[in-house]
Design a protein around this motif. Structure first.
Motif, PDB file in Angstrom:
ATOM      1  N   ILE A   1       0.842  -1.198   0.000  1.00  0.00           N
ATOM      2  CA  ILE A   1       0.000   0.000   0.000  1.00  0.00           C
ATOM      3  C   ILE A   1       0.883   1.257   0.000  1.00  0.00           C
ATOM      4  O   ILE A   1       0.520   2.282  -0.598  1.00  0.00           O
ATOM      5  N   LEU A   2       2.033   1.188   0.647  1.00  0.00           N
ATOM      6  CA  LEU A   2       2.986   2.307   0.584  1.00  0.00           C
ATOM      7  C   LEU A   2       3.444   2.515  -0.852  1.00  0.00           C
ATOM      8  O   LEU A   2       3.475   3.659  -1.347  1.00  0.00           O
ATOM      9  N   ASP A   3       3.775   1.427  -1.549  1.00  0.00           N
ATOM     10  CA  ASP A   3       4.160   1.537  -2.960  1.00  0.00           C
ATOM     11  C   ASP A   3       3.037   2.151  -3.785  1.00  0.00           C
ATOM     12  O   ASP A   3       3.281   2.946  -4.702  1.00  0.00           O
ATOM     13  N   GLN A   4       1.793   1.773  -3.469  1.00  0.00           N
ATOM     14  CA  GLN A   4       0.631   2.312  -4.191  1.00  0.00           C
ATOM     15  C   GLN A   4       0.543   3.822  -4.049  1.00  0.00           C
ATOM     16  O   GLN A   4       0.247   4.533  -5.024  1.00  0.00           O
ATOM     17  N   ALA A   5       0.814   4.336  -2.848  1.00  0.00           N
ATOM     18  CA  ALA A   5       0.767   5.780  -2.625  1.00  0.00           C
ATOM     19  C   ALA A   5       1.818   6.495  -3.465  1.00  0.00           C
ATOM     20  O   ALA A   5       1.554   7.554  -4.062  1.00  0.00           O
ATOM     21  N   PHE A   6       3.017   5.916  -3.537  1.00  0.00           N
ATOM     22  CA  PHE A   6       4.060   6.531  -4.358  1.00  0.00           C
ATOM     23  C   PHE A   6       3.753   6.413  -5.846  1.00  0.00           C
ATOM     24  O   PHE A   6       4.082   7.315  -6.629  1.00  0.00           O
TER      25      PHE A   6
END
Length: 320
Positions: free
Chosen positions: A253-258
């Motif tokens: 989900i962190l990757d998704q935000a970036f």
């Protein structure tokens, strides 16, 4: 967008009239202590987010019984505190409760000063009056600001845009201007009791920092099968937000935000209207925004003791 700058992975925007540069994506603190998130993972999420350029940290005194602040405090050790703009929220409406909760937040976060402290869950018409009572919470935050315990003051709410406008009006009557205001901003909000339509223009006019939350309505908007997570984040980023706060409970989900930041381009009216057309039916009655239409998300309703007692002068009027 005006006031935006970027590095390789993150956009940075100015927080209203404070002049502070903050990451356009903020890391939501509530998710850091969900049952499936270990302390080790929470610390990894926070530090990786910071290493990749997220500077805005969201939290609250009441998140998961204080565990979210404790975990963030641990994550911000070893030099990470100096790299972030740290925000938390307090529920107390009285001077006494606000002071107590702020001091507890400072201890949990292991810091001497919090960059932004916000009055949390302004969801009732009486809340502004309790906050600005002479013995109310805002007096405590102003005093704490003078003592160097915090730098800026804001408020949050998820219930009704008219209550946000009322809070701004009451504050103005007391000669006070907030530095930031937090509210739900999403493709669903645009259709029902809309903070975007009613509150955002006033904040832009007053040059108050706009903090968007619930861009996916806590994931519930995705169950409408009308929009993707990236579309939700793009929509919120396209508004005049200083920060879009999003819950992150995994590295994916962190990757998704970036990825949302990497692929974001200012959206023209046609793109915006196409997104809104996809969500108009699902969003029309607030079905996918239960924080507006139910009490399920109202922590202070379930725990009224967090607010503190009603003002003494009101109690005295009742007895007169």
């Amino acid at each position: 967008m005006s006031g935006s700058a970027s590095n390789s992975e993150m956009l940075y925007r100015t927080l209203g009239s404070t002049g502070e540069k903050v990451s356009a994506i903020g890391l939501g603190g509530w998710h850091l202590s969900l049952s499936h998130v270990s302390e080790q993972l929470a610390i990894r999420i926070v530090r990786t987010a910071i290493d990749r350029g997220i500077t805005f940290m969201d939290n609250s005194w009441d998140y998961n019984g204080g565990k979210s602040e404790i975990r963030m405090g641990k994550a911000l050790k070893d030099g990470y505190r100096d790299k972030v703009f740290l925000m938390t929220k307090i529920d107390g409406r009285t001077y006494r409760e606000a002071t107590k909760q702020l001091d507890e937040s400072l201890q949990r976060l292991q810091v001497d000063c919090i960059d932004l402290v916000q009055h949390h869950e302004i969801i009732r018409y009486e809340d502004p009056h309790r906050v600005f009572d002479p013995e109310g919470a805002n007096a405590a935050l102003v005093e704490a600001r003078e003592a160097g315990k915090l730098r800026y003051i804001g408020f949050t709410g998820h219930k009704d845009p008219q209550i946000h406008l009322h809070m701004l009006e009451v504050a103005a009557n007391y000669g006070f201007k907030f530095d930031a205001v937090q509210m739900p901003l999403s493709v669903m909000d645009a259709h029902y009791r809309s903070f975007e339509k009613l509150v955002v223009p006033e904040l832009v006019k007053q040059n108050i920092g706009i903090l968007g939350m619930k861009s996916m309505a806590n994931g519930i908007a995705l169950r409408s099968n009308t929009v993707t997570p990236i579309e939700c984040l793009h929509y919120a980023l396209n508004l005049p937000t200083s920060v879009v706060i999003t819950g992150i409970d995994s590295m994916e989900i962190l990757d998704q935000a970036f990825e949302a930041v990497r692929t974001f381009q200012p959206m023209n009216d046609q793109i915006v209207q196409n997104l809104l057309a996809k969500t108009v039916q699902a969003g029309a009655r607030g079905e996918f925004e239960p924080f507006k239409t139910s009490s399920i998300y109202d922590g202070t309703a379930k725990n009224p003791d967090w607010l503190g007692e009603e003002p003494q002068r009101i109690q005295q009027l009742m007895q007169a």
